[in-house]
Design a protein around this motif. Structure first.
Motif, PDB file in Angstrom:
ATOM      1  N   THR A  23       0.876  -1.018  -0.009  1.00 45.59           N
ATOM      2  CA  THR A  23      -0.084   0.207  -0.067  1.00 45.59           C
ATOM      3  C   THR A  23       0.901   1.430   0.011  1.00 45.59           C
ATOM      4  O   THR A  23       0.690   2.141  -0.720  1.00 45.59           O
ATOM      5  N   MET A  24       1.846   1.243   0.924  1.00 43.17           N
ATOM      6  CA  MET A  24       2.714   2.406   1.002  1.00 43.17           C
ATOM      7  C   MET A  24       3.525   2.766  -0.405  1.00 43.17           C
ATOM      8  O   MET A  24       3.843   3.889  -0.705  1.00 43.17           O
ATOM      9  N   MET A  25       3.693   1.758  -1.099  1.00 37.56           N
ATOM     10  CA  MET A  25       4.540   1.802  -2.276  1.00 37.56           C
ATOM     11  C   MET A  25       4.061   1.840  -3.520  1.00 37.56           C
ATOM     12  O   MET A  25       4.362   1.998  -4.640  1.00 37.56           O
ATOM     13  N   GLN A  26       2.619   1.997  -3.398  1.00 40.59           N
ATOM     14  CA  GLN A  26       1.552   2.005  -4.617  1.00 40.59           C
ATOM     15  C   GLN A  26       1.722   3.068  -5.524  1.00 40.59           C
ATOM     16  O   GLN A  26       1.650   2.815  -6.695  1.00 40.59           O
ATOM     17  N   ASN A  27       2.221   4.264  -5.202  1.00 38.86           N
ATOM     18  CA  ASN A  27       2.605   5.197  -6.053  1.00 38.86           C
ATOM     19  C   ASN A  27       3.910   5.608  -6.464  1.00 38.86           C
ATOM     20  O   ASN A  27       4.261   6.498  -6.886  1.00 38.86           O
ATOM     21  N   CYS A  28       4.848   4.702  -6.042  1.00 44.70           N
ATOM     22  CA  CYS A  28       6.383   4.633  -6.271  1.00 44.70           C
ATOM     23  C   CYS A  28       6.528   4.426  -7.785  1.00 44.70           C
ATOM     24  O   CYS A  28       6.225   3.264  -7.959  1.00 44.70           O
ATOM     25  N   HIS A  29       7.397   5.302  -8.626  1.00 47.19           N
ATOM     26  CA  HIS A  29       7.750   4.741  -9.949  1.00 47.19           C
ATOM     27  C   HIS A  29       9.110   4.565 -10.040  1.00 47.19           C
ATOM     28  O   HIS A  29       9.517   4.282 -11.164  1.00 47.19           O
ATOM     29  N   ASP A  30       9.718   4.318  -8.717  1.00 48.23           N
ATOM     30  CA  ASP A  30      11.193   3.885  -8.709  1.00 48.23           C
ATOM     31  C   ASP A  30      10.757   2.310  -8.621  1.00 48.23           C
ATOM     32  O   ASP A  30      10.847   1.777  -7.634  1.00 48.23           O
ATOM     33  N   TYR A  31      10.549   1.593  -9.889  1.00 51.70           N
ATOM     34  CA  TYR A  31      10.389   0.304 -10.137  1.00 51.70           C
ATOM     35  C   TYR A  31      11.343  -0.736  -9.383  1.00 51.70           C
ATOM     36  O   TYR A  31      10.877  -1.627  -8.742  1.00 51.70           O
ATOM     37  N   GLY A  32      12.537  -0.432  -9.632  1.00 50.50           N
ATOM     38  CA  GLY A  32      13.714  -1.229  -8.958  1.00 50.50           C
ATOM     39  C   GLY A  32      13.666  -1.214  -7.432  1.00 50.50           C
ATOM     40  O   GLY A  32      13.772  -2.319  -6.683  1.00 50.50           O
ATOM     41  N   CYS A  81      12.918   4.594   2.321  1.00 51.28           N
ATOM     42  CA  CYS A  81      11.556   5.292   2.011  1.00 51.28           C
ATOM     43  C   CYS A  81      11.083   6.399   2.688  1.00 51.28           C
ATOM     44  O   CYS A  81      10.667   7.287   1.889  1.00 51.28           O
ATOM     45  N   GLU A  82      11.609   6.592   3.874  1.00 50.74           N
ATOM     46  CA  GLU A  82      11.465   7.955   4.416  1.00 50.74           C
ATOM     47  C   GLU A  82      12.349   8.956   3.646  1.00 50.74           C
ATOM     48  O   GLU A  82      11.900  10.121   3.444  1.00 50.74           O
ATOM     49  N   ASP A  83      13.671   8.816   3.309  1.00 48.52           N
ATOM     50  CA  ASP A  83      14.722   9.656   2.712  1.00 48.52           C
ATOM     51  C   ASP A  83      14.086  10.000   1.476  1.00 48.52           C
ATOM     52  O   ASP A  83      13.989  11.204   0.970  1.00 48.52           O
ATOM     53  N   PHE A  84      13.266   8.921   0.623  1.00 50.16           N
ATOM     54  CA  PHE A  84      12.931   9.265  -0.653  1.00 50.16           C
ATOM     55  C   PHE A  84      11.426   9.984  -0.604  1.00 50.16           C
ATOM     56  O   PHE A  84      10.870   9.987  -1.681  1.00 50.16           O
TER      57      PHE A  84
END
Length: 118
Positions: A23-32, A81-84
């Motif tokens: 859920t937290m990473m749902q909108n992350c576009h850094d797929y790696g 995750c926090e840093d980014f």
């Protein structure tokens, strides 16, 4: 000896953490990066499951150590995750605390399994 994963607290908690990370990473576009943290979280849950059905306490212990290592990886990646900007400090701390509980439960299960084989 086969164990029901659904009855293992550490597996239940790992499942919740996996869902929270997805859920937290749902909108992350850094797929790696997204793939790495999701796979590490899944590794906790799946190594507990695989070990529980591996057929021996010694094999289960080995899988539990792998799951524990994945706990460390997720805890580390949560700082990134926090840093980014993928989560707040509060979310990071909450998830890390839950991972620490899982890790502690893994250690207790390893100790129990080792004592059972003596």
């Amino acid at each position: 000896m086969e164990r029901s994963i659904e009855n293992l607290y550490i597996w239940q908690e790992a499942r919740i953490v996996v869902n929270d990370i997805y859920t937290m990473m749902q909108n992350c576009h850094d797929y790696g990066f997204k793939d790495q943290i999701q796979r590490a979280a899944i590794s906790i849950m799946n190594n507990i499951a695989e070990g529980s059905e591996s057929g021996s306490d010694a094999k289960f212990i080995n899988f539990l150590y792998i799951a524990k290592g994945s706990c460390g990886e997720v805890k580390s990646m949560l700082y990134l995750c926090e840093d980014f900007g993928h989560c707040t400090e509060e979310i990071r701390i909450s998830l890390q605390n839950r991972i620490k509980k899982i890790s502690g439960g893994i250690v207790k299960m390893i100790e129990t399994l080792k004592n059972d084989t003596k």
